[in-house]
Design a protein around this motif. Sequence first.
Motif, PDB file in Angstrom:
ATOM      1  N   ALA A   7      27.250   2.607  22.344  1.00 21.03           N
ATOM      2  CA  ALA A   7      27.584   3.702  21.432  1.00 21.03           C
ATOM      3  C   ALA A   7      26.747   4.898  21.867  1.00 21.03           C
ATOM      4  CB  ALA A   7      27.267   3.317  19.988  1.00 21.03           C
ATOM      5  N   ILE A   8      27.383   5.934  22.411  1.00 21.28           N
ATOM      6  CA  ILE A   8      26.680   6.994  23.128  1.00 21.28           C
ATOM      7  C   ILE A   8      26.984   8.355  22.512  1.00 21.28           C
ATOM      8  CG2 ILE A   8      26.403   8.114  25.371  1.00 21.28           C
ATOM      9  CD1 ILE A   8      27.386   5.432  26.621  1.00 21.28           C
ATOM     10  N   HIS A   9      25.922   9.111  22.223  1.00 20.69           N
ATOM     11  CA  HIS A   9      26.044  10.505  21.806  1.00 20.69           C
ATOM     12  C   HIS A   9      25.737  11.391  23.014  1.00 20.69           C
ATOM     13  CE1 HIS A   9      25.283   8.763  17.688  1.00 20.69           C
ATOM     14  NE2 HIS A   9      26.299   9.559  17.444  1.00 20.69           N
ATOM     15  N   LEU A  10      26.713  12.201  23.443  1.00 19.81           N
ATOM     16  CA  LEU A  10      26.554  13.073  24.593  1.00 19.81           C
ATOM     17  C   LEU A  10      26.133  14.472  24.159  1.00 19.81           C
ATOM     18  CD1 LEU A  10      29.735  11.934  26.561  1.00 19.81           C
ATOM     19  CD2 LEU A  10      27.351  11.206  26.931  1.00 19.81           C
ATOM     20  N   SER A  55      18.706   5.814  26.721  1.00 22.62           N
ATOM     21  CA  SER A  55      18.785   7.220  27.098  1.00 22.62           C
ATOM     22  C   SER A  55      19.903   7.390  28.114  1.00 22.62           C
ATOM     23  CB  SER A  55      17.454   7.699  27.681  1.00 22.62           C
ATOM     24  OG  SER A  55      17.139   6.962  28.853  1.00 22.62           O
ATOM     25  N   VAL A  56      20.426   8.607  28.185  1.00 22.10           N
ATOM     26  CA  VAL A  56      21.578   8.919  29.034  1.00 22.10           C
ATOM     27  C   VAL A  56      21.218  10.099  29.929  1.00 22.10           C
ATOM     28  CG1 VAL A  56      24.006   9.597  29.061  1.00 22.10           C
ATOM     29  CG2 VAL A  56      23.129   8.162  27.194  1.00 22.10           C
ATOM     30  N   LYS A  57      21.518   9.985  31.221  1.00 25.72           N
ATOM     31  CA  LYS A  57      21.360  11.114  32.149  1.00 25.72           C
ATOM     32  C   LYS A  57      22.470  11.063  33.189  1.00 25.72           C
ATOM     33  CE  LYS A  57      18.145   8.823  35.353  1.00 25.72           C
ATOM     34  NZ  LYS A  57      16.817   8.904  36.011  1.00 25.72           N
ATOM     35  N   GLY A  58      22.666  12.196  33.875  1.00 28.18           N
ATOM     36  CA  GLY A  58      23.718  12.294  34.874  1.00 28.18           C
ATOM     37  C   GLY A  58      24.593  13.489  34.593  1.00 28.18           C
ATOM     38  N   SER A  59      25.911  13.311  34.588  1.00 24.21           N
ATOM     39  CA  SER A  59      26.825  14.412  34.286  1.00 24.21           C
ATOM     40  C   SER A  59      26.626  14.926  32.865  1.00 24.21           C
ATOM     41  CB  SER A  59      28.271  13.966  34.465  1.00 24.21           C
ATOM     42  OG  SER A  59      28.592  12.906  33.558  1.00 24.21           O
ATOM     43  N   HIS A  60      26.123  14.062  31.993  1.00 24.95           N
ATOM     44  CA  HIS A  60      25.781  14.416  30.621  1.00 24.95           C
ATOM     45  C   HIS A  60      24.409  13.837  30.303  1.00 24.95           C
ATOM     46  CE1 HIS A  60      30.166  14.526  30.812  1.00 24.95           C
ATOM     47  NE2 HIS A  60      30.185  15.284  29.731  1.00 24.95           N
ATOM     48  N   GLN A  61      23.732  14.474  29.362  1.00 27.53           N
ATOM     49  CA  GLN A  61      22.509  13.924  28.798  1.00 27.53           C
ATOM     50  C   GLN A  61      22.850  13.353  27.421  1.00 27.53           C
ATOM     51  OE1 GLN A  61      19.638  14.219  30.838  1.00 27.53           O
ATOM     52  NE2 GLN A  61      21.212  15.012  32.222  1.00 27.53           N
ATOM     53  N   GLY A  62      21.956  12.518  26.901  1.00 24.11           N
ATOM     54  CA  GLY A  62      22.205  12.014  25.565  1.00 24.11           C
ATOM     55  C   GLY A  62      21.373  10.809  25.219  1.00 24.11           C
ATOM     56  N   VAL A  63      21.726  10.204  24.089  1.00 24.66           N
ATOM     57  CA  VAL A  63      21.078   8.977  23.615  1.00 24.66           C
ATOM     58  C   VAL A  63      22.160   8.056  23.086  1.00 24.66           C
ATOM     59  CG1 VAL A  63      18.856  10.056  23.049  1.00 24.66           C
ATOM     60  CG2 VAL A  63      20.683   9.977  21.323  1.00 24.66           C
ATOM     61  N   GLY A  64      21.793   6.811  22.857  1.00 16.66           N
ATOM     62  CA  GLY A  64      22.765   5.878  22.321  1.00 16.66           C
ATOM     63  C   GLY A  64      22.161   4.532  22.018  1.00 16.66           C
ATOM     64  N   TYR A  65      23.030   3.558  21.867  1.00 12.89           N
ATOM     65  CA  TYR A  65      22.620   2.188  21.576  1.00 12.89           C
ATOM     66  C   TYR A  65      23.408   1.232  22.449  1.00 12.89           C
ATOM     67  CZ  TYR A  65      19.134   0.836  18.160  1.00 12.89           C
ATOM     68  OH  TYR A  65      17.951   0.513  17.557  1.00 12.89           O
ATOM     69  N   MET A  66      22.776   0.098  22.788  1.00 12.30           N
ATOM     70  CA  MET A  66      23.390  -0.896  23.641  1.00 12.30           C
ATOM     71  C   MET A  66      23.221  -2.268  23.012  1.00 12.30           C
ATOM     72  SD  MET A  66      22.575  -1.664  27.688  1.00 12.30           S
ATOM     73  CE  MET A  66      20.813  -2.003  27.512  1.00 12.30           C
ATOM     74  N   GLU A  67      24.278  -3.085  23.116  1.00 10.74           N
ATOM     75  CA  GLU A  67      24.232  -4.475  22.648  1.00 10.74           C
ATOM     76  C   GLU A  67      24.745  -5.371  23.763  1.00 10.74           C
ATOM     77  OE1 GLU A  67      25.387  -6.340  18.537  1.00 10.74           O
ATOM     78  OE2 GLU A  67      27.193  -6.182  19.766  1.00 10.74           O
ATOM     79  N   LEU A  68      24.002  -6.450  24.037  1.00 16.38           N
ATOM     80  CA  LEU A  68      24.341  -7.396  25.082  1.00 16.38           C
ATOM     81  C   LEU A  68      24.355  -8.800  24.479  1.00 16.38           C
ATOM     82  CD1 LEU A  68      21.726  -6.093  27.704  1.00 16.38           C
ATOM     83  CD2 LEU A  68      24.084  -5.296  27.442  1.00 16.38           C
ATOM     84  N   THR A  69      25.472  -9.479  24.562  1.00 15.56           N
ATOM     85  CA  THR A  69      25.565 -10.830  23.996  1.00 15.56           C
ATOM     86  C   THR A  69      26.063 -11.819  25.049  1.00 15.56           C
ATOM     87  OG1 THR A  69      27.879 -10.867  23.263  1.00 15.56           O
ATOM     88  CG2 THR A  69      26.300  -9.703  21.845  1.00 15.56           C
TER      89      THR A  69
END
Length: 341
Positions: A228-231, A325-339
């Motif tokens: 779930a990513i906010h750009l 955290s998000v970097k590259g073509s966009h910056q941002g923040v978000g959440y990750m879930e791995l199951t």
Amino acid sequence: MDRVTPMSSIMGQSSEGFSKVIPGKQFNFPADHLAHDQFRQEWWYLTANLTNEQGEPLGLQWTQFRIALSPNAPSKTGSSWATNQLYMAHSGLTTSEQHWANERWSRGQPQLAGVTPSPLNIKLEDWIWQSQGDNLFPAQLNVQTAEYHYSLQLDSTAPFQLQGEKGYSIKSKDGSVASYYYSQPFIQVSGEITLHGKRQKVSGQAWLDREWSSQFLNKHQQGWDWFAIHLDDGSALMLFQLRTSETAGGHFYSARRMFSDGTGVQIPNEEIQLSATKWQQMDSVTRPIAWQVKIASQQIDIELSALNPNAVMSLSVNYWEGPISVKGSHQGVGYMELTGY
């Protein structure tokens, strides 16, 4: 596989006798914010990317799960404590250095756990989402554990986003499993967190997912990776991968780019490029903690990195959940879930 209870054993069991997820559902709010007891599984899932007064990042998770133990409810002539509904709640708090996770269980009973309207109340004991009216927002969320306590004000005026095909979210290439799924990615958060007795003000943005089905995984699927990513352009990106062996058809992807005016773009499975770039072992389980995401049609080429690689939810169902955290073509923040690792 998960060290305690494999995710596939919970999400992939037979759905016989329960209601089916079929295309064409007309969502009805606020009624669909409530529980759907005729389906086997359901959740109210909040993640938040916050900062404290010192500008330090932290992540917060609260989830209430509903699990139907059988298709048919007990007779109304029996005890008021008789129920076929079981509730489980998870909470987590993550900083760059530490991660905490807690869990509670209860039968579905008005004094203990459940979801009630007028005003909307989602609770398990004293972990409570309390809305001011029948809608989800504005609301206050209170969670208290031995290590931390948070009290948050949540608000959003953005329209809800229906994932997949108008809320019908397919979970496999063959279309054998699906869920009803809607999100609110645009939530403003303010409030307080008390950690080891020290109170601190926090603010930021949150994301709520609502999903229900009678079968989330088929017998060939082991688990999922969800983001779930906010750009930084104000949009949000939901992305998930359901892992399946190549002999069983290969992984299935789904993504949606969303905007606060309620518009969005559902991204075809074949356009999504998702690859793990860094792995870490913890508790004898190796998980991917950094990823690259490419979606050419959206001009997205980003790298995702965990704030804290050790954000394992070591609960009755073992999984990884934490801020990124998000970097590259966009910056941002978000959440990750791995199951399912």
